[in-house]
Motif scaffolding. Structure first.
Motif, mmCIF file in Angstrom:
data_model
loop_
_atom_site.group_PDB
_atom_site.id
_atom_site.type_symbol
_atom_site.label_atom_id
_atom_site.label_comp_id
_atom_site.label_asym_id
_atom_site.label_seq_id
_atom_site.Cartn_x
_atom_site.Cartn_y
_atom_site.Cartn_z
ATOM 1 N N VAL A 90 -51.536 -32.280 -14.124
ATOM 2 C CA VAL A 90 -52.121 -31.881 -12.837
ATOM 3 C C VAL A 90 -51.645 -30.481 -12.460
ATOM 4 O O VAL A 90 -52.422 -29.658 -11.963
ATOM 5 N N ASP A 91 -50.373 -30.185 -12.702
ATOM 6 C CA ASP A 91 -49.851 -28.858 -12.386
ATOM 7 C C ASP A 91 -50.550 -27.793 -13.229
ATOM 8 O O ASP A 91 -50.915 -26.725 -12.718
ATOM 9 N N LEU A 92 -50.769 -28.063 -14.500
ATOM 10 C CA LEU A 92 -51.502 -27.123 -15.361
ATOM 11 C C LEU A 92 -52.935 -26.937 -14.865
ATOM 12 O O LEU A 92 -53.431 -25.816 -14.748
ATOM 13 N N ALA A 93 -53.603 -28.042 -14.572
ATOM 14 C CA ALA A 93 -54.993 -27.978 -14.105
ATOM 15 C C ALA A 93 -55.089 -27.266 -12.765
ATOM 16 O O ALA A 93 -55.999 -26.468 -12.531
ATOM 17 N N GLY A 94 -54.129 -27.537 -11.885
ATOM 18 C CA GLY A 94 -54.134 -26.929 -10.560
ATOM 19 C C GLY A 94 -53.947 -25.429 -10.588
ATOM 20 O O GLY A 94 -54.378 -24.717 -9.680
ATOM 21 N N ALA A 95 -53.336 -24.904 -11.625
ATOM 22 C CA ALA A 95 -53.061 -23.468 -11.718
ATOM 23 C C ALA A 95 -54.261 -22.647 -12.204
ATOM 24 O O ALA A 95 -54.265 -21.422 -12.063
ATOM 25 N N VAL A 96 -55.279 -23.300 -12.724
ATOM 26 C CA VAL A 96 -56.421 -22.574 -13.306
ATOM 27 C C VAL A 96 -57.144 -21.731 -12.261
ATOM 28 O O VAL A 96 -57.362 -20.528 -12.460
ATOM 29 N N LEU A 97 -57.542 -22.315 -11.150
ATOM 30 C CA LEU A 97 -58.300 -21.568 -10.139
ATOM 31 C C LEU A 97 -57.459 -20.501 -9.436
ATOM 32 O O LEU A 97 -57.932 -19.373 -9.269
ATOM 33 N N PRO A 98 -56.219 -20.792 -9.035
ATOM 34 C CA PRO A 98 -55.415 -19.739 -8.407
ATOM 35 C C PRO A 98 -55.208 -18.518 -9.302
ATOM 36 O O PRO A 98 -55.106 -17.398 -8.811
ATOM 37 N N ALA A 99 -55.169 -18.725 -10.607
ATOM 38 C CA ALA A 99 -54.969 -17.601 -11.526
ATOM 39 C C ALA A 99 -56.060 -16.553 -11.370
ATOM 40 O O ALA A 99 -55.819 -15.356 -11.553
ATOM 41 N N ARG A 100 -57.253 -16.967 -10.991
ATOM 42 C CA ARG A 100 -58.366 -16.027 -10.788
ATOM 43 C C ARG A 100 -58.125 -15.129 -9.580
ATOM 44 O O ARG A 100 -58.597 -13.998 -9.539
ATOM 45 N N TYR A 101 -57.431 -15.651 -8.595
ATOM 46 C CA TYR A 101 -57.154 -14.894 -7.375
ATOM 47 C C TYR A 101 -55.896 -14.050 -7.511
ATOM 48 O O TYR A 101 -55.846 -12.911 -7.075
ATOM 49 N N VAL A 102 -54.867 -14.633 -8.082
ATOM 50 C CA VAL A 102 -53.543 -14.029 -8.117
ATOM 51 C C VAL A 102 -53.493 -12.820 -9.048
ATOM 52 O O VAL A 102 -52.838 -11.830 -8.754
ATOM 53 N N ARG A 103 -54.169 -12.913 -10.181
ATOM 54 C CA ARG A 103 -54.201 -11.812 -11.159
ATOM 55 C C ARG A 103 -52.798 -11.373 -11.546
ATOM 56 O O ARG A 103 -52.459 -10.198 -11.481
ATOM 57 N N GLY A 104 -51.981 -12.313 -11.952
ATOM 58 C CA GLY A 104 -50.611 -12.015 -12.356
ATOM 59 C C GLY A 104 -49.771 -13.272 -12.279
ATOM 60 O O GLY A 104 -50.288 -14.388 -12.278
ATOM 61 N N ARG A 105 -48.473 -13.089 -12.173
ATOM 62 C CA ARG A 105 -47.555 -14.216 -12.147
ATOM 63 C C ARG A 105 -47.719 -15.043 -10.879
ATOM 64 O O ARG A 105 -48.028 -14.523 -9.815
#
Length: 146
Positions: A45-60
């Motif tokens: 779930v933690d891996l799956a949950g990180a997919v969409l935020p990565a598009r916004y965060v553009r970094g760590r």
């Protein structure tokens, strides 16, 4: 881990969420009861949950909170798990995501049951691990809600 309506409630997959991960748990992922270990499900779930935020965060980024985690039904060896996510909040440095997990049972292909749902918050971080602002030019991505 029970559903009040039925021990095996059937459902349809969400059409308003993005499929971000599919995985099949294996025997090595079992707990002492023979079901899939809850910690393994939480990691997925933690891996799956990180997919969409990565598009916004553009970094760590880092997981800063598991706001809610509900195990609705057991997960079994051979289930095909589908993880659907959507962004529920975008703040200055953090993003909250809702993740729903559906199992397509090994013995009942084409039938789905919601096994887990969770809300997680991720924070954008700089190279030193300190919170940093989320770039505003990415806030118009699909799924963003103010």
């Amino acid at each position: 881990m029970t559903d009040k309506t039925s021990p095996n409630p059937e459902t349809t997959l969400p059409r308003d969420r993005e499929l971000v991960l599919k995985v099949i748990p294996m025997p090595a992922d079992c707990n002492a009861n023979g079901d899939i270990f809850g910690g393994w499900v939480m990691a997925q779930v933690d891996l799956a949950g990180a997919v969409l935020p990565a598009r916004y965060v553009r970094g760590r980024m880092a997981t800063v909170a598991v706001n809610q985690f509900i195990f609705k039904q057991p997960v079994r060896v051979g289930d095909i798990l589908s993880f659907f996510a959507h962004v529920t909040r975008v703040g200055n440095t953090s993003i909250t995501v809702q993740v729903e997990v559906f199992a397509e049972r090994f013995s009942a292909q084409g039938q789905y049951v919601k096994v887990t749902e969770a809300s997680l918050t991720y924070v954008a971080i700089d190279m030193e691990g300190r919170p940093r602002p989320i770039p505003k030019e990415h806030l118009d991505l699909p799924g963003a809600k103010d």
